[in-house]
Design a protein around this motif. Structure first.
Motif, PDB file in Angstrom:
ATOM      1  N   HIS A  56       0.850  -1.181   0.000  1.00 31.65           N
ATOM      2  CA  HIS A  56       0.000   0.000   0.000  1.00 31.65           C
ATOM      3  C   HIS A  56       0.890   1.237   0.000  1.00 31.65           C
ATOM      4  CE1 HIS A  56      -4.075  -1.487   0.562  1.00 31.65           C
ATOM      5  NE2 HIS A  56      -3.582  -2.405   1.370  1.00 31.65           N
ATOM      6  N   THR A  57       0.585   2.181  -0.877  1.00 34.94           N
ATOM      7  CA  THR A  57       1.255   3.478  -0.854  1.00 34.94           C
ATOM      8  C   THR A  57       0.164   4.539  -0.882  1.00 34.94           C
ATOM      9  OG1 THR A  57       1.345   3.578  -3.261  1.00 34.94           O
ATOM     10  CG2 THR A  57       3.239   2.595  -2.150  1.00 34.94           C
ATOM     11  N   MET A  58       0.543   5.797  -0.670  1.00 37.69           N
ATOM     12  CA  MET A  58      -0.470   6.849  -0.702  1.00 37.69           C
ATOM     13  C   MET A  58      -0.890   7.083  -2.151  1.00 37.69           C
ATOM     14  SD  MET A  58      -2.271   8.723   1.248  1.00 37.69           S
ATOM     15  CE  MET A  58      -1.482   8.967   2.841  1.00 37.69           C
ATOM     16  N   GLN A  59      -2.194   7.004  -2.399  1.00 31.85           N
ATOM     17  CA  GLN A  59      -2.713   7.170  -3.753  1.00 31.85           C
ATOM     18  C   GLN A  59      -2.776   8.660  -4.095  1.00 31.85           C
ATOM     19  OE1 GLN A  59      -3.596   4.861  -6.069  1.00 31.85           O
ATOM     20  NE2 GLN A  59      -3.976   6.561  -7.437  1.00 31.85           N
ATOM     21  N   ALA A  84      -6.679   4.645  -9.401  1.00 29.76           N
ATOM     22  CA  ALA A  84      -6.094   3.723  -8.432  1.00 29.76           C
ATOM     23  C   ALA A  84      -6.003   2.287  -8.963  1.00 29.76           C
ATOM     24  CB  ALA A  84      -6.913   3.749  -7.144  1.00 29.76           C
ATOM     25  N   GLY A  97      -9.666   4.551   0.279  1.00 29.58           N
ATOM     26  CA  GLY A  97      -8.241   4.858   0.199  1.00 29.58           C
ATOM     27  C   GLY A  97      -7.828   5.502  -1.111  1.00 29.58           C
ATOM     28  N   SER A  98      -8.790   5.708  -2.008  1.00 26.44           N
ATOM     29  CA  SER A  98      -8.477   6.343  -3.283  1.00 26.44           C
ATOM     30  C   SER A  98      -8.792   7.838  -3.165  1.00 26.44           C
ATOM     31  CB  SER A  98      -9.311   5.692  -4.392  1.00 26.44           C
ATOM     32  OG  SER A  98      -9.032   6.304  -5.620  1.00 26.44           O
ATOM     33  N   HIS A  99      -7.792   8.608  -2.811  1.00 24.09           N
ATOM     34  CA  HIS A  99      -8.014  10.025  -2.511  1.00 24.09           C
ATOM     35  C   HIS A  99      -8.173  10.821  -3.812  1.00 24.09           C
ATOM     36  CE1 HIS A  99      -6.869   8.969   1.557  1.00 24.09           C
ATOM     37  NE2 HIS A  99      -5.817   8.345   1.042  1.00 24.09           N
ATOM     38  N   LYS A 144      -5.196  10.511   6.795  1.00 23.31           N
ATOM     39  CA  LYS A 144      -5.208  10.188   5.372  1.00 23.31           C
ATOM     40  C   LYS A 144      -4.597   8.799   5.227  1.00 23.31           C
ATOM     41  CE  LYS A 144      -4.232  12.400   0.957  1.00 23.31           C
ATOM     42  NZ  LYS A 144      -3.423  13.415   0.274  1.00 23.31           N
ATOM     43  N   SER A 145      -5.440   7.849   4.884  1.00 17.48           N
ATOM     44  CA  SER A 145      -5.040   6.446   4.954  1.00 17.48           C
ATOM     45  C   SER A 145      -4.312   5.989   3.698  1.00 17.48           C
ATOM     46  CB  SER A 145      -6.286   5.576   5.157  1.00 17.48           C
ATOM     47  OG  SER A 145      -7.148   5.710   4.040  1.00 17.48           O
ATOM     48  N   LEU A 146      -3.511   4.940   3.874  1.00 19.36           N
ATOM     49  CA  LEU A 146      -2.867   4.307   2.723  1.00 19.36           C
ATOM     50  C   LEU A 146      -3.855   3.384   2.013  1.00 19.36           C
ATOM     51  CD1 LEU A 146       0.577   3.296   4.270  1.00 19.36           C
ATOM     52  CD2 LEU A 146       0.137   5.157   2.675  1.00 19.36           C
ATOM     53  N   GLY A 147      -4.648   2.696   2.779  1.00 18.94           N
ATOM     54  CA  GLY A 147      -5.619   1.758   2.220  1.00 18.94           C
ATOM     55  C   GLY A 147      -7.018   2.131   2.657  1.00 18.94           C
ATOM     56  N   PRO A 148      -7.976   1.251   2.405  1.00 16.63           N
ATOM     57  CA  PRO A 148      -9.331   1.508   2.885  1.00 16.63           C
ATOM     58  C   PRO A 148      -9.339   1.706   4.399  1.00 16.63           C
ATOM     59  CG  PRO A 148      -9.319  -0.306   1.324  1.00 16.63           C
ATOM     60  CD  PRO A 148      -7.887   0.017   1.607  1.00 16.63           C
ATOM     61  N   THR A 191      -6.138   0.324   7.426  1.00 12.30           N
ATOM     62  CA  THR A 191      -5.433  -0.706   6.668  1.00 12.30           C
ATOM     63  C   THR A 191      -4.315  -0.025   5.882  1.00 12.30           C
ATOM     64  OG1 THR A 191      -6.702  -0.574   4.604  1.00 12.30           O
ATOM     65  CG2 THR A 191      -7.600  -1.957   6.356  1.00 12.30           C
ATOM     66  N   PRO A 192      -3.216  -0.723   5.645  1.00 15.66           N
ATOM     67  CA  PRO A 192      -2.863  -2.043   6.141  1.00 15.66           C
ATOM     68  C   PRO A 192      -2.581  -2.007   7.641  1.00 15.66           C
ATOM     69  CG  PRO A 192      -0.983  -1.044   5.056  1.00 15.66           C
ATOM     70  CD  PRO A 192      -2.123  -0.115   4.836  1.00 15.66           C
ATOM     71  N   ASP A 213      -6.273  -5.912   8.101  1.00 13.77           N
ATOM     72  CA  ASP A 213      -5.870  -6.144   6.713  1.00 13.77           C
ATOM     73  C   ASP A 213      -7.062  -6.089   5.778  1.00 13.77           C
ATOM     74  OD1 ASP A 213      -3.076  -6.348   7.003  1.00 13.77           O
ATOM     75  OD2 ASP A 213      -3.341  -8.282   7.956  1.00 13.77           O
TER      76      ASP A 213
END
Lengths: 374, 366
Positions: A2-5, A49, B28-30, B45-49, B65-66, B84
């Motif tokens: 996971h990275t910052m989108q 994404a 998680g899709s900003h 501000k999350s990396l994932g959902p 998550t993660p 997860d």
């Protein structure tokens, strides 16, 4: 990983016919028809994404808004891009598809397109799970119940062609440039985020289309994305860098330090041992178990706790995940990222490699440089 | 307003609607155009959902998550559960909670997550309004972050004037400006940038090589600590013609009319109407509507995008503390698409641009 989108993709993404000719895309679609024998065509979704499948079939990377491709079994594909008619001019260079139109009233378009397809079959859906609910509803109403064939396409995507492998090699070269620039910045005593940004910039200068980074401010115990500038130094600085070039990703972990790091070196030894195990037919779960045994008395780093790596290509994370439960095997022409992360109460290090599996074992496309402090 | 006061307002609305628990989800899709209720509630501000559970009478819980990102999530000050899978983590954290549940974020969440949340919470009602109404005005921290993001945007524009040259590709320029914004502390930058003799719109950069005589348009939108601010600028590569200069001055006048019309208590549509009036008076009425233009500005997230678009159909009543864009970005038949816009903070006295220097047509000597 996971990275910052990012909110918008800005790097070079134009279709390059010399690198990836139209015939290669058409061959991919033909392979899909062999898998989905009754399909009259495919409805393929992608957004900023999640667009590996769309890029695989069209080369198109949605930089801003979502896109939808209608790919018939017979006839020419069409691409619909979000943002209105004014976005078409900017979108066209990103794909070989000649018919690029605005993504609006897509329900009626899909319904008509589905009716027009010959052979009496029905279209299949690709990447439907990533759609926003409203778009999925519109398409389901237009095309009726359609089978989702994303998993079948993912299976086809696992084996990389020579051209795909060439793109991944270029991504690895840009990754190398990033890590080298980070080491140089560390030696120049730059602050933590200045080191990270030096790497990002170097990767872009090496032609990267996208660069994602994570780094640690606590000696490698945890990783974090760039949130704002951190002036303080960090040595050792654990970093993660993902670089995309010509559509394809490479990723790597490294410990950036002005002096040798025995923990990174120890992890690298285990990585080397694990690489020797990798060959076609080897179970992913077995490799994972061997790594856990080999790193003792350390335990797995939190970042590598769930998976030791995964296949990599048009997505940063492609199936299969290298988990302890994985019964899947390494495949010829598959490209994988393999990570070894170690932790104890005080020390932490993660290293990794990008591997292309061949008939004899695997070729190391990239691996964490030795931490010699130079 | 502070973040604590915002949470109190959300809880008050939950009481009004007899909700015992609010579940906010984000995939998680900003994106600049989609709101993020998790960010509104947690400032994370999350990396994932991710998800936030906000009980009406209890402490909120953040599901991140993660799982390995849990310690960064704890910097939000909330109790954090690392997971997860965000849906599994949310259901486990709810632990069979009884009472009325509201869910925010489903319309903006990818299908796979949304469907599973709906299946797990079939009785839950939509609670987006509760979260986003309370975030229509920014907190003091968000306003400070918007000011810093604006400062970075203006420095980015200065950098663009320094380096943009014929022979450079749009992508090269965009990448350079992205790196520059990060070097100034911006964690992200929504950068639309393109050039041409007559642009049909502003669009994401591509590999086109910029030419002498091009008009370069850029929406420079850095995010500082999760708060976006934008400036819209137009530059010519080489000297600008007199007609272009006149048309650009017209846009600046239209923008200033919009800024003057933005007052607490006024509907947002009045701002759009004020911008349009200046252009209509010069005979450009037909260009004030789709397909040429659909809005004269917008809210600025990543959390809430309220007060929404500066458009004729937006009757949101403006209130002090709102931050939004006013940009009469306009396609004109003689010049193509031009960008002109400022981020503003609405105060009791009216709209205050956050920029130090207002938009003006710039010429790059070549």
């Amino acid at each position: 990983m996971h990275t910052m989108q990012p909110t918008l993709l800005v790097g070079p993404s134009d279709w390059d016919a010399a690198r990836m000719p139209k015939d290669e895309f058409l061959a991919r679609a033909t392979a899909l028809w062999r898998t989905a024998r009754a399909a009259s065509g495919a409805i393929v979704y992608g957004d900023r994404a999640h667009h590996a499948e769309l890029a695989y079939l069209t080369n198109f990377t949605p930089k801003l808004e979502a896109a939808l491709a209608l790919i018939p079994r017979v006839g020419s594909p069409r691409l619909f891009v979000g943002g209105g008619a004014n976005m078409i001019q900017a979108a066209k260079p990103l794909t070989f598809i000649e018919s690029v139109q605005p993504l609006r009233d897509i329900g009626a378009t899909v319904a008509q397109w589905a009716r027009e397809q010959s052979g009496g079959g029905r279209p299949v859906l690709i990447a439907g799970a990533f759609m926003p609910p409203a778009l999925h509803r519109e398409i389901a109403e237009a095309a009726g119940a359609i089978a989702d064939k994303t998993t079948d396409l993912a299976t086809l995507m696992r084996r990389k062609s020579a051209r795909e492998l060439a793109a991944i090699r270029e991504a690895c070269a840009a990754l190398d440039a990033a890590i080298a620039a980070m080491n140089e910045a560390q030696r120049a005593r730059a602050g933590a985020t200045a080191i990270v940004l030096a790497g990002e910039r170097a990767a872009y200068r090496a032609g990267a289309q996208d660069v994602r980074t994570l780094f640690s401010l606590d000696g490698g115990r945890t990783l974090r994305p760039f949130e704002t500038s951190v002036d303080g130094s960090a040595d050792p600085l654990q970093v993660y860098v993902a670089v995309r070039r010509c559509g394809y990703w490479a990723e790597g972990f490294a410990v950036i330090s002005a002096s040798p790091n025995p923990y990174a070196d120890g992890a690298a030894e285990v990585l080397e041992y694990a690489i020797e195990m990798i060959a076609p037919g080897r179970r992913c779960g077995d490799v994972r178990r061997s790594i856990i045994d080999a790193i003792q008395p350390f335990h797995p780093h939190a970042v590598t706790k769930q998976a030791q790596g995964n296949a990599i290509g048009l997505a940063l994370e492609e199936p299969p995940l290298l988990t302890i439960y994985s019964a899947e095997t390494f495949e010829i022409d598959g490209v994988y990222t393999l990570r070894v992360g170690i932790s104890d109460e005080h020390n932490h290090a993660i290293v990794s490699a990008v591997l292309a599996v061949n008939a004899y074992g695997c070729e190391v496309l990239w691996s964490t440089p030795v931490s010699d402090g130079k | 307003m502070t973040h604590v006061e915002r949470l109190a307002a959300i809880r008050a609305a939950m009481s009004e609607q007899q909700l015992d628990m609010l579940v906010a989800v984000h995939d998680g899709s900003h994106f600049i155009e989609t709101p993020n209720p998790v960010f509104v509630l947690s400032r994370f501000k999350s990396l994932g959902p991710a998800a936030v559970l906000l009980p009406r009478d209890g402490e909120p819980v953040l599901i991140a998550t993660p799982a390995w990102d849990v310690e960064r999530a704890q910097e939000s000050g909330l109790r954090v559960i690392g997971a997860d899978d965000v849906v599994d983590g949310t259901i486990a954290a709810l632990d069979g909670a009884s009472g009325a549940i509201g869910v925010a974020g489903l319309p903006f969440t990818r299908l796979e997550i949304g469907n599973r949340v709906k299946q797990a919470l079939p009785q839950a009602s939509a609670a987006d309004e509760i979260v986003f109404d309370a975030a229509a005005a920014k907190t003091e921290d968000e306003i400070a972050n918007a000011r810093e993001a604006t400062r970075i945007a203006e420095l980015g524009y200065a950098r663009m004037l320094e380096i943009a040259r014929p022979g450079m590709s749009e992508d090269e320029l965009a990448v350079e400006l992205k790196c520059h914004a990060r070097s100034l502390g911006a964690e992200d930058n929504f950068l639309l940038l393109c050039a041409g003799p007559r642009n049909p719109a502003v669009a994401p950069s591509n590999g086109r090589i910029m030419q002498a005589g091009d008009t370069l348009v850029a929406e420079i939108t850095p995010s500082y600590r999760g708060q976006l601010a934008q400036i819209c600028r137009t530059v010519t590569l080489g000297p600008a013609g007199d007609d272009l200069k006149r048309k650009y001055e017209l846009l600046v006048r239209a923008m200033n009319a919009g800024i003057a019309a933005a007052m607490p208590g006024a509907p947002m549509s009045a701002v759009c109407r004020a911008v349009n009036a200046v252009l209509e008076a010069q005979g450009y009425g037909e260009y004030c509507h789709p397909p040429h233009i659909r809005r004269r500005g917008h809210g600025l997230g990543f959390g809430s995008i309220r007060p929404g678009d500066v458009s004729l159909d937006n009757d949101t009543v403006l209130q002090a503390g709102m931050v939004f864009m006013i940009h009469p970005n306009q396609h004109l038949p003689d010049t193509g698409y031009l960008l002109c816009g400022e981020p503003v903070l609405l105060t009791a006295q009216g709209a205050q641009p956050l920029t130090q220097r207002q938009s003006a047509l710039a010429e790059i000597a070549i």
